[in-house]
Design a protein around this motif. Sequence first.
Motif, PDB file in Angstrom:
ATOM      1  N   ARG A   1       0.834  -1.205   0.000  1.00 17.28           N
ATOM      2  CA  ARG A   1       0.000   0.000   0.000  1.00 17.28           C
ATOM      3  C   ARG A   1       0.870   1.258   0.000  1.00 17.28           C
ATOM      4  NH1 ARG A   1      -5.782  -0.529  -0.661  1.00 17.28           N
ATOM      5  NH2 ARG A   1      -6.055  -2.774  -0.564  1.00 17.28           N
ATOM      6  N   PHE A   2       1.996   1.224   0.702  1.00 15.33           N
ATOM      7  CA  PHE A   2       2.928   2.343   0.623  1.00 15.33           C
ATOM      8  C   PHE A   2       3.390   2.561  -0.812  1.00 15.33           C
ATOM      9  CE2 PHE A   2       4.231   1.952   5.277  1.00 15.33           C
ATOM     10  CZ  PHE A   2       3.790   3.220   5.623  1.00 15.33           C
ATOM     11  N   VAL A   3       3.807   1.482  -1.457  1.00 14.66           N
ATOM     12  CA  VAL A   3       4.333   1.599  -2.814  1.00 14.66           C
ATOM     13  C   VAL A   3       3.267   2.156  -3.757  1.00 14.66           C
ATOM     14  CG1 VAL A   3       5.252   0.302  -4.776  1.00 14.66           C
ATOM     15  CG2 VAL A   3       6.053  -0.205  -2.456  1.00 14.66           C
ATOM     16  N   ARG A   4       2.040   1.658  -3.633  1.00 11.76           N
ATOM     17  CA  ARG A   4       0.978   2.161  -4.500  1.00 11.76           C
ATOM     18  C   ARG A   4       0.733   3.648  -4.268  1.00 11.76           C
ATOM     19  NH1 ARG A   4      -5.395   0.105  -4.951  1.00 11.76           N
ATOM     20  NH2 ARG A   4      -6.023   1.737  -6.408  1.00 11.76           N
ATOM     21  N   ARG A   5       0.698   4.077  -3.024  1.00 12.19           N
ATOM     22  CA  ARG A   5       0.423   5.482  -2.735  1.00 12.19           C
ATOM     23  C   ARG A   5       1.593   6.390  -3.128  1.00 12.19           C
ATOM     24  NH1 ARG A   5      -3.686   7.685  -0.305  1.00 12.19           N
ATOM     25  NH2 ARG A   5      -5.389   6.351   0.448  1.00 12.19           N
ATOM     26  N   LEU A   6       2.817   5.884  -3.011  1.00 15.01           N
ATOM     27  CA  LEU A   6       3.980   6.712  -3.326  1.00 15.01           C
ATOM     28  C   LEU A   6       4.222   6.834  -4.824  1.00 15.01           C
ATOM     29  CD1 LEU A   6       6.319   5.421  -0.504  1.00 15.01           C
ATOM     30  CD2 LEU A   6       5.497   7.778  -0.753  1.00 15.01           C
ATOM     31  N   ALA A   7       3.700   5.916  -5.598  1.00 16.75           N
ATOM     32  CA  ALA A   7       3.843   5.997  -7.055  1.00 16.75           C
ATOM     33  C   ALA A   7       3.122   7.252  -7.555  1.00 16.75           C
ATOM     34  CB  ALA A   7       3.279   4.751  -7.711  1.00 16.75           C
ATOM     35  N   GLY A   8       3.863   8.213  -8.036  1.00 18.67           N
ATOM     36  CA  GLY A   8       3.265   9.444  -8.514  1.00 18.67           C
ATOM     37  C   GLY A   8       2.933  10.458  -7.440  1.00 18.67           C
ATOM     38  N   HIS A   9       3.375  10.239  -6.190  1.00 18.61           N
ATOM     39  CA  HIS A   9       3.098  11.214  -5.133  1.00 18.61           C
ATOM     40  C   HIS A   9       3.788  12.540  -5.461  1.00 18.61           C
ATOM     41  CE1 HIS A   9       3.062  13.136  -1.167  1.00 18.61           C
ATOM     42  NE2 HIS A   9       2.074  12.306  -0.859  1.00 18.61           N
ATOM     43  N   PRO A  10       3.128  13.671  -5.233  1.00 17.62           N
ATOM     44  CA  PRO A  10       3.721  14.953  -5.633  1.00 17.62           C
ATOM     45  C   PRO A  10       4.919  15.393  -4.786  1.00 17.62           C
ATOM     46  CG  PRO A  10       1.640  15.305  -4.485  1.00 17.62           C
ATOM     47  CD  PRO A  10       1.759  13.827  -4.717  1.00 17.62           C
ATOM     48  N   TRP A  11       5.087  14.834  -3.586  1.00 13.34           N
ATOM     49  CA  TRP A  11       6.173  15.288  -2.713  1.00 13.34           C
ATOM     50  C   TRP A  11       7.275  14.254  -2.525  1.00 13.34           C
ATOM     51  CZ3 TRP A  11       3.021  17.533   2.012  1.00 13.34           C
ATOM     52  CH2 TRP A  11       2.234  18.615   1.570  1.00 13.34           C
ATOM     53  N   PHE A  12       6.952  12.981  -2.608  1.00 17.24           N
ATOM     54  CA  PHE A  12       7.892  11.923  -2.260  1.00 17.24           C
ATOM     55  C   PHE A  12       8.137  11.000  -3.452  1.00 17.24           C
ATOM     56  CE2 PHE A  12       5.479  12.595   1.845  1.00 17.24           C
ATOM     57  CZ  PHE A  12       6.468  13.367   2.445  1.00 17.24           C
ATOM     58  N   SER A  13       9.343  10.440  -3.510  1.00 12.52           N
ATOM     59  CA  SER A  13       9.699   9.512  -4.582  1.00 12.52           C
ATOM     60  C   SER A  13      10.492   8.346  -4.007  1.00 12.52           C
ATOM     61  CB  SER A  13      10.540  10.239  -5.642  1.00 12.52           C
ATOM     62  OG  SER A  13      10.939   9.351  -6.666  1.00 12.52           O
ATOM     63  N   ILE A  14      10.134   7.136  -4.395  1.00  9.96           N
ATOM     64  CA  ILE A  14      10.784   5.942  -3.854  1.00  9.96           C
ATOM     65  C   ILE A  14      12.236   5.863  -4.346  1.00  9.96           C
ATOM     66  CG2 ILE A  14      10.799   3.416  -3.869  1.00  9.96           C
ATOM     67  CD1 ILE A  14       7.736   3.530  -4.144  1.00  9.96           C
ATOM     68  N   ALA A  15      13.146   5.685  -3.391  1.00  6.52           N
ATOM     69  CA  ALA A  15      14.562   5.472  -3.713  1.00  6.52           C
ATOM     70  C   ALA A  15      14.996   4.041  -3.442  1.00  6.52           C
ATOM     71  CB  ALA A  15      15.434   6.437  -2.907  1.00  6.52           C
ATOM     72  N   HIS A  16      14.417   3.411  -2.404  1.00 13.16           N
ATOM     73  CA  HIS A  16      14.807   2.055  -2.021  1.00 13.16           C
ATOM     74  C   HIS A  16      13.566   1.270  -1.611  1.00 13.16           C
ATOM     75  CE1 HIS A  16      19.044   3.337  -1.842  1.00 13.16           C
ATOM     76  NE2 HIS A  16      18.620   4.392  -1.162  1.00 13.16           N
ATOM     77  N   LEU A  17      13.449   0.050  -2.123  1.00  8.60           N
ATOM     78  CA  LEU A  17      12.462  -0.912  -1.644  1.00  8.60           C
ATOM     79  C   LEU A  17      13.218  -1.998  -0.892  1.00  8.60           C
ATOM     80  CD1 LEU A  17      10.076  -1.336  -4.736  1.00  8.60           C
ATOM     81  CD2 LEU A  17       9.763   0.119  -2.722  1.00  8.60           C
ATOM     82  N   VAL A  18      12.892  -2.147   0.386  1.00  9.38           N
ATOM     83  CA  VAL A  18      13.664  -3.018   1.277  1.00  9.38           C
ATOM     84  C   VAL A  18      12.785  -4.167   1.740  1.00  9.38           C
ATOM     85  CG1 VAL A  18      14.982  -3.121   3.432  1.00  9.38           C
ATOM     86  CG2 VAL A  18      15.082  -1.068   1.999  1.00  9.38           C
ATOM     87  N   ALA A  19      13.351  -5.367   1.714  1.00  6.64           N
ATOM     88  CA  ALA A  19      12.626  -6.562   2.135  1.00  6.64           C
ATOM     89  C   ALA A  19      13.577  -7.462   2.915  1.00  6.64           C
ATOM     90  CB  ALA A  19      12.029  -7.275   0.927  1.00  6.64           C
ATOM     91  N   SER A  20      13.178  -8.698   3.123  1.00  5.99           N
ATOM     92  CA  SER A  20      13.978  -9.635   3.909  1.00  5.99           C
ATOM     93  C   SER A  20      15.218 -10.066   3.146  1.00  5.99           C
ATOM     94  CB  SER A  20      13.142 -10.862   4.263  1.00  5.99           C
ATOM     95  OG  SER A  20      12.824 -11.578   3.077  1.00  5.99           O
ATOM     96  N   GLU A  21      16.159 -10.655   3.866  1.00 12.20           N
ATOM     97  CA  GLU A  21      17.357 -11.215   3.226  1.00 12.20           C
ATOM     98  C   GLU A  21      16.961 -12.232   2.149  1.00 12.20           C
ATOM     99  OE1 GLU A  21      20.512 -10.572   3.647  1.00 12.20           O
ATOM    100  OE2 GLU A  21      20.638  -9.372   5.483  1.00 12.20           O
ATOM    101  N   ARG A  22      15.900 -12.967   2.399  1.00 14.41           N
ATOM    102  CA  ARG A  22      15.440 -13.989   1.452  1.00 14.41           C
ATOM    103  C   ARG A  22      15.022 -13.380   0.120  1.00 14.41           C
ATOM    104  NH1 ARG A  22      11.727 -15.398   4.321  1.00 14.41           N
ATOM    105  NH2 ARG A  22       9.961 -14.417   3.284  1.00 14.41           N
ATOM    106  N   SER A  23      14.438 -12.186   0.170  1.00 10.23           N
ATOM    107  CA  SER A  23      13.939 -11.547  -1.049  1.00 10.23           C
ATOM    108  C   SER A  23      14.943 -10.596  -1.689  1.00 10.23           C
ATOM    109  CB  SER A  23      12.651 -10.773  -0.738  1.00 10.23           C
ATOM    110  OG  SER A  23      11.628 -11.637  -0.293  1.00 10.23           O
ATOM    111  N   ALA A  24      15.987 -10.230  -0.962  1.00  9.39           N
ATOM    112  CA  ALA A  24      16.957  -9.263  -1.482  1.00  9.39           C
ATOM    113  C   ALA A  24      17.565  -9.755  -2.793  1.00  9.39           C
ATOM    114  CB  ALA A  24      18.057  -9.027  -0.455  1.00  9.39           C
ATOM    115  N   GLY A  25      17.642  -8.854  -3.758  1.00  7.27           N
ATOM    116  CA  GLY A  25      18.182  -9.186  -5.072  1.00  7.27           C
ATOM    117  C   GLY A  25      17.136  -9.599  -6.076  1.00  7.27           C
ATOM    118  N   LEU A  26      15.978 -10.001  -5.609  1.00  3.87           N
ATOM    119  CA  LEU A  26      14.896 -10.363  -6.524  1.00  3.87           C
ATOM    120  C   LEU A  26      14.205  -9.112  -7.058  1.00  3.87           C
ATOM    121  CD1 LEU A  26      13.180 -13.280  -4.558  1.00  3.87           C
ATOM    122  CD2 LEU A  26      14.814 -13.481  -6.465  1.00  3.87           C
ATOM    123  N   ARG A  27      13.619  -9.231  -8.230  1.00  7.19           N
ATOM    124  CA  ARG A  27      12.739  -8.168  -8.706  1.00  7.19           C
ATOM    125  C   ARG A  27      11.499  -8.128  -7.812  1.00  7.19           C
ATOM    126  NH1 ARG A  27      10.247  -8.984 -13.044  1.00  7.19           N
ATOM    127  NH2 ARG A  27      10.634 -11.213 -13.209  1.00  7.19           N
TER     128      ARG A  27
END
Length: 348
Positions: A19-45
């Motif tokens: 929900r954060f990612v959906r709301r931040l997509a196109g937000h007028p003030w904020f832009s995603i720089a990093h998407l962080v997840a578990s060690e298990r998911s790191a490196g995956l698309r």
Amino acid sequence: MTSPIPVTVLGATGLVGQRFVRRLAGHPWFSIAHLVASERSAGLRYAEACTWRAGGPPHAGWGETRLEAIDEPRQATPVVFSALESELARDVEPAFARQGSLVFSNASAWRMEKDIPLLVPEVNPRAIELLDRQKSLRDWSGGIVTNPNCVTAILSLPLAALHRARGLAAVRVSTFQALSGAGARGLFALDALDNVIPHILGEASKISAEMSKILAFEDEKDGPVISASCHRVPVGNGHGMDVSLAFRGATPTVDEASRLLATFRGDDVLGGLPTSPSPPLRVHGLPDRPQHVLDLSDTDMTVHVGNLEPCPVMGLKLYALGHNLERGAAGGSLLNAELARAMGYIRS
């Protein structure tokens, strides 16, 4: 034109993180720089690691982004949104605050600390000023701002509207909480099917403690006594609440209470915030409303109130409904960040 403020999303693959990612997509003030997840998911698309459940375009257009493991020095953007589990948040969020990030947290780990804002912008916007005390006490260059648990975030709005006008003495609430509040893997399907589960571990005590902190800060008095019982019900999104209220003085009539709720507004600064709903409360006149299917939209930040009636035991009763992943989680946290920027706590 001012450049967007870079942000990091912690726990990006979970229901709230999505929900954060959906709301931040196109937000007028904020832009995603990093998407962080578990060690298990790191490196995956993102699209590989995440079964998208937030609606809208798949993965909000970020499906090809590579997920990262937690690395505070590299990911310490001015703003961090945290959808971490509380046990992990207890250690990770201060690490980002020490690096200079302002962390907006959905976790319960820091909510009840005296110097940590527990913020609902329409209700207690001055709580953001606790950041000044927090930084001096903890020697952080950044800070932590929390939003309450999903029920408290929703229920605080109608309670604040009535508390400001008449003073609440006691609140009795029974909740009917959506399956998504338990997380993507929170319940087995057969546990939920055709069932109501009459207990949610730790939820009732959170509602009582967090609501008391929010309302007491709002009017600088002791908040009302609150008794809660919590139920998990087989709906996807949206928490409903059956509420009975006792007042310090005269109980408002149904018409008076409806007017107080319908005209409730927050501070003027909220009018310029992108995520702020107008109005924050919608009062429904039909006796069988509000309903999840008819009244709650997929990104709803409004709290819906209806079925106002006199209560022979307490004085007044009503039914409230809000989106647990939006008003109760990601949307509420994003609104907190927008308020912090408007109040000068985030530099563009």
